[in-house]
Design an enzyme around this catalytic site. Structure first.
Site, PDB file in Angstrom:
ATOM      1  N   CYS A 111       0.818  -1.220   0.000  1.00 41.61           N
ATOM      2  CA  CYS A 111       0.000   0.000   0.000  1.00 41.61           C
ATOM      3  C   CYS A 111       0.851   1.268   0.000  1.00 41.61           C
ATOM      4  CB  CYS A 111      -0.907   0.000   1.230  1.00 41.61           C
ATOM      5  SG  CYS A 111       0.038   0.024   2.766  1.00 41.61           S
TER       6      CYS A 111
HETATM    7  C1  LIG Z   1       0.674  -5.276   2.822  1.00 37.13           C
HETATM    8  S1  LIG Z   1       1.771  -6.574   3.081  1.00 37.13           S
HETATM    9  C2  LIG Z   1       0.676  -7.945   3.221  1.00 37.13           C
HETATM   10  C3  LIG Z   1       0.748  -8.669   4.535  1.00 37.13           C
HETATM   11  C4  LIG Z   1      -0.169  -9.857   4.676  1.00 37.13           C
HETATM   12  N1  LIG Z   1      -1.528  -9.558   4.380  1.00 37.13           N
HETATM   13  C5  LIG Z   1      -0.095 -10.499   6.049  1.00 37.13           C
HETATM   14  O1  LIG Z   1      -1.016 -11.228   6.384  1.00 37.13           O
HETATM   15  O2  LIG Z   1       0.880 -10.320   6.789  1.00 37.13           O
HETATM   16  C6  LIG Z   1       2.513  -6.782   1.519  1.00 37.13           C
HETATM   17  C7  LIG Z   1       3.511  -7.938   1.455  1.00 37.13           C
HETATM   18  O3  LIG Z   1       3.972  -8.078   0.114  1.00 37.13           O
HETATM   19  C8  LIG Z   1       5.298  -8.504   0.167  1.00 37.13           C
HETATM   20  N2  LIG Z   1       5.925  -8.230  -1.152  1.00 37.13           N
HETATM   21  C9  LIG Z   1       6.451  -7.075  -1.600  1.00 37.13           C
HETATM   22  N3  LIG Z   1       6.952  -7.229  -2.842  1.00 37.13           N
HETATM   23  C10 LIG Z   1       6.733  -8.526  -3.176  1.00 37.13           C
HETATM   24  C11 LIG Z   1       7.035  -9.296  -4.348  1.00 37.13           C
HETATM   25  N4  LIG Z   1       7.679  -8.757  -5.384  1.00 37.13           N
HETATM   26  N5  LIG Z   1       6.672 -10.595  -4.364  1.00 37.13           N
HETATM   27  C12 LIG Z   1       6.037 -11.144  -3.295  1.00 37.13           C
HETATM   28  N6  LIG Z   1       5.736 -10.468  -2.160  1.00 37.13           N
HETATM   29  C13 LIG Z   1       6.077  -9.171  -2.101  1.00 37.13           C
HETATM   30  C14 LIG Z   1       5.895  -7.694   1.302  1.00 37.13           C
HETATM   31  O4  LIG Z   1       7.098  -8.277   1.779  1.00 37.13           O
HETATM   32  C15 LIG Z   1       4.758  -7.717   2.317  1.00 37.13           C
HETATM   33  O5  LIG Z   1       4.903  -8.786   3.201  1.00 37.13           O
END
Ligand SMILES: C[S@@+](CC[C@H](N)C(=O)[O-])C[C@H]1O[C@@H](n2cnc3c(N)ncnc32)[C@H](O)[C@@H]1O
Length: 368
Positions: free
Chosen positions: A72
């Site tokens: 976000c």
């Molecule tokens: C808003 S958080 C979501 C957290 C999740 N809903 C939870 O239950 O903890 C977004 C997540 O996307 C991951 N993320 C960021 N870039 C990514 C990528 N290229 N591939 C996979 N995950 C990614 C981040 O590390 C982060 O944990």
């Protein structure tokens, strides 16, 4: 058995909520590229098939539900709002990776029946609605019916003022979904706080000095039982002489804010903003914490210090996890394995489990 894929899985709040809602499920894969989050995920839920960076995934296994609480950072009011345009290369534009994977699934006739999105409330603001509408139209073109709503965690049992946009998409033109109704909040912030918190969490004298410039209303003043030596009563008396809050028997902290009065009173067990207070409204949240972010440097809780004087401190990682709906049995599996910085980040990135549980409890899934 519901087959599930958690994209941007984090620590698996989605999975935790499915468990709590007693929905028989199997997580067939997740995508999470942060090594700390994915190792916490496994400590909490056991071994998982983590496909890593979403950009590198060619095809997802067949599943009934995909969850995607994509980053976000570029949508949130707290960030720079660079948006999530397809070619913007922002973190939030990773949403379009979900589109790419849906296209792959469509080509092999494996589109999931259900999708669950979570993101900040700002995604449905004037600034971003047009782009969000493009996403809605795209899903519609694949045969999904979309139901979205902004829900606040405080309406689902957790004393955190956290508004998030949730969307359920169901691939059935006759589908209907109703978001859960708010319930009365019976838990107070104080109920989720630890006892005997280490002194390091209390704000330093230096920080309090910085807050206590009440002449131009920049900051906080510790009320009553604590009168900083460097201030004369004239410095802070500008608003409070006719109000409670200065009598020796009172026990408040006076927090400047951008309202007519120019301040709010905070008591033990209240949550407060601790930066740029004079520019904000609602700097004191009664028995509740403001939205947890990936660090806790801008919020605090009013608590008594070791001398039993009213003070302000940062939340501990355990408190943050509790405020995201995790119970101590689960927290104990991860709490000592990571730095506080990582633990705060995992909490702030997550979804309040109780809200998701309420969403899943609304007769949503039909599966065999
Ligand atoms: C808003 S958080 C979501 C957290 C999740 N809903 C939870 O239950 O903890 C977004 C997540 O996307 C991951 N993320 C960021 N870039 C990514 C990528 N290229 N591939 C996979 N995950 C990614 C981040 O590390 C982060 O944990």
């Amino acid at each position: 058995m519901l087959k599930v894929i958690e994209l941007f899985a984090g620590i698996g709040c989605q999975r935790e909520a499915l468990k709590r809602a007693n929905i028989e499920h199997e997580v067939v894969a997740i995508s999470e590229n942060d090594k700390y989050a994915s190792s916490a995920y496994e400590l909490l839920h056991g071994k998982v098939n983590n496909l890593g960076d979403i950009k590198k995934i060619e095809k997802l296994p067949k599943a009934d539900l995909w969850t995607y609480s994509f980053p976000c950072t570029d949508i949130s009011l707290a960030g720079k709002m660079r948006g999530f345009n397809k070619d913007s290369n922002t973190h939030s534009s990773l949403l379009w990776e979900v589109q790419r994977l849906l296209e792959v699934a469509k080509a092999s006739d494996e589109l999931p029946k259900y999708l669950l999105m979570e993101n900040v409330k700002n995604i449905v603001s004037k600034k971003f609605m047009q782009l969000f509408q493009i996403w809605l139209d795209y899903l519609h073109s694949l045969g999904y019916k979309n139901f979205y709503k902004v829900l606040n965690a405080r309406d689902y049992g957790i004393p955190q003022n956290r508004e998030r946009c949730f969307m359920i998409s169901i691939r059935d033109e006759d589908a209907h979904y109703e978001f859960p109704k708010p319930i009365n909040l019976t838990k107070k912030l104080a109920d989720l706080l630890e006892k005997n918190v280490d002194e390091k969490y209390f704000l330093s004298e230096k920080l309090i000095t910085c807050f206590t410039d009440m002449k131009d209303r920049h900051g906080l003043i510790r009320g009553l039982r604590f009168k900083p030596k460097y201030m004369s009563s004239a410095d802070y008396a500008f608003t409070i002489t006719t109000h409670a809050g200065y009598r020796p028997t009172d026990n408040y902290i006076i927090v400047p804010q951008a309202t007519k009065d120019g301040y709010a009173l905070a008591e033990v067990g209240d949550g407060v903003y601790t930066n740029r207070c004079p520019t904000k409204r609602g700097v004191v949240q009664k028995s509740m914490i403001p939205t947890l972010k990936t660090s806790v440097s801008d919020i605090g809780v009013v608590d008594n210090d070791k001398d039993k004087l009213i003070s302000i401190r940062r939340l501990t990682p355990r408190e943050c996890w509790r405020l995201m709906g995790w119970d101590d049995n689960q927290i104990d599996k991860a709490i000592n394995k990571f730095s506080n910085t990582q633990l705060y980040k995992m909490a702030g990135n997550g979804i309040v489990v109780d809200v998701l549980e309420a969403i899943f409890n609304q007769a949503l899934f039909e599966f065999s």
